[in-house]
Design an enzyme around this catalytic site. Structure first.
Site, short mmCIF file in Angstrom:
data_model
loop_
_atom_site.label_atom_id
_atom_site.label_comp_id
_atom_site.label_asym_id
_atom_site.label_seq_id
_atom_site.Cartn_x
_atom_site.Cartn_y
_atom_site.Cartn_z
CB SER A 33 -0.93 -0.03 1.22
OG SER A 33 -1.93 0.96 1.12
CG ASN A 34 -0.44 4.70 -1.27
OD1 ASN A 34 -1.09 5.48 -0.59
ND2 ASN A 34 -0.95 4.09 -2.33
CG HIS A 35 3.29 6.53 3.88
ND1 HIS A 35 3.17 5.85 5.07
CD2 HIS A 35 4.53 6.28 3.42
CE1 HIS A 35 4.31 5.23 5.33
NE2 HIS A 35 5.16 5.47 4.34
CB SER A 36 -3.01 7.84 0.38
OG SER A 36 -4.24 8.52 0.37
CB ALA A 100 -2.57 7.36 -3.19
#
Ligand code: CTP
Ligand code: CA
Length: 227
Positions: A33-36, A100
């Site tokens: 995943s990502n930091h959004s 994101a």
């Protein structure tokens, strides 16, 4: 005395939004995943509802409460977000892609938890490209007014304009995520908004104020595009 209500610049318009990250499963307990945080997308949903729009928010996994009057659809992966958007987008006047979306997902999802092995100190993951949701919206015959975001660390303007044209967007909001305290997972943000032939700087502020300014621009450009 009633509080001063914002002008209903989006009254009668149906707006579809994506927000947050996506999660791409590797096995039953792990994902990429990502930091959004989803804060910008949720601020846009809240502000749009205040401006009179009928808002549907397709959200990846976030820890935010649904703004008043907003219809929320929860998804996890990019493929689920893509399906949720394509199912609904033809009933909307405006689409804003704030999510994101993970660009790639694991080529296989293991049904069992992947085990660490004694004889292997390295592991190689094979990834495959996810569908580009906003490009799919931009390619529709009767597409809604379509607004994208671009998070960049270098050559912000060049990349943003490239995405505006390549994905057939009506507008793109670019943020420089190399600057501390703004963008991903921050409370504040600054944006440069580009459309065919013009641009507008929206200076650093909290995400709700920024959302209101961006939606003023969207309402304005939407009306010129349909005039
Ligand atoms: N986007 C999307 N579906 C994807 C990837 C991106 O809908 N699979 C949307 C985002 O929501 C955003 C816009 O496309 O509105 C730009 O996202 P960004 O990640 O900046 O662009 P990419 O085309 O993925 O390019 P890159 O990550 O390489 O900069
Ligand atoms: Ca991307």
């Amino acid at each position: 005395v009633a509080a001063l209500a914002p002008a209903q610049t989006l009254a009668g318009l149906r707006l579809l939004l994506t927000a947050g990250p996506t999660r791409e499963a590797l096995d039953p307990v792990r994902y990429i995943s990502n930091h959004s945080s989803g804060k910008m997308g949720f601020a846009l949903a809240r502000a749009a509802a205040e401006l009179g729009a009928e808002v549907t928010l397709v959200s990846g996994p976030v820890t935010l409460t649904t703004p008043p009057g907003v219809t929320r659809v929860d998804v996890e992966s990019a493929e689920q977000m893509h399906a949720a958007v394509m199912e609904r987008v033809r009933q909307h006047d405006i689409f804003i892609g704030c999510a994101a979306v993970a660009d790639y997902r694991p080529a296989q999802i293991s049904a069992q938890k992947i085990k660490k092995t004694a004889d292997n100190d390295e592991m190689v993951l094979q990834l495959v490209k996810n569908p580009d949701i906003i490009a799919a919206v931009g390619a529709l015959a009767n597409k809604p007014f379509t607004v994208g975001f671009a998070a960049e660390t270098v050559d912000v303007e060049q990349y943003a304009l490239d995405k505006l044209h390549r994905k057939r967007l009506d507008m793109i909001a670019a943020n420089d995520v190399s600057r501390a305290g703004q963008g991903f997972n921050a409370d504040d943000n600054a944006l440069t908004v580009y459309w065919q032939g013009d641009r507008r700087e929206l200076p650093l502020s909290d995400k709700l104020s920024l959302a209101r300014h961006l939606l003023d621009l969207v309402a304005d450009r939407y009306r010129s595009s349909r005039a």
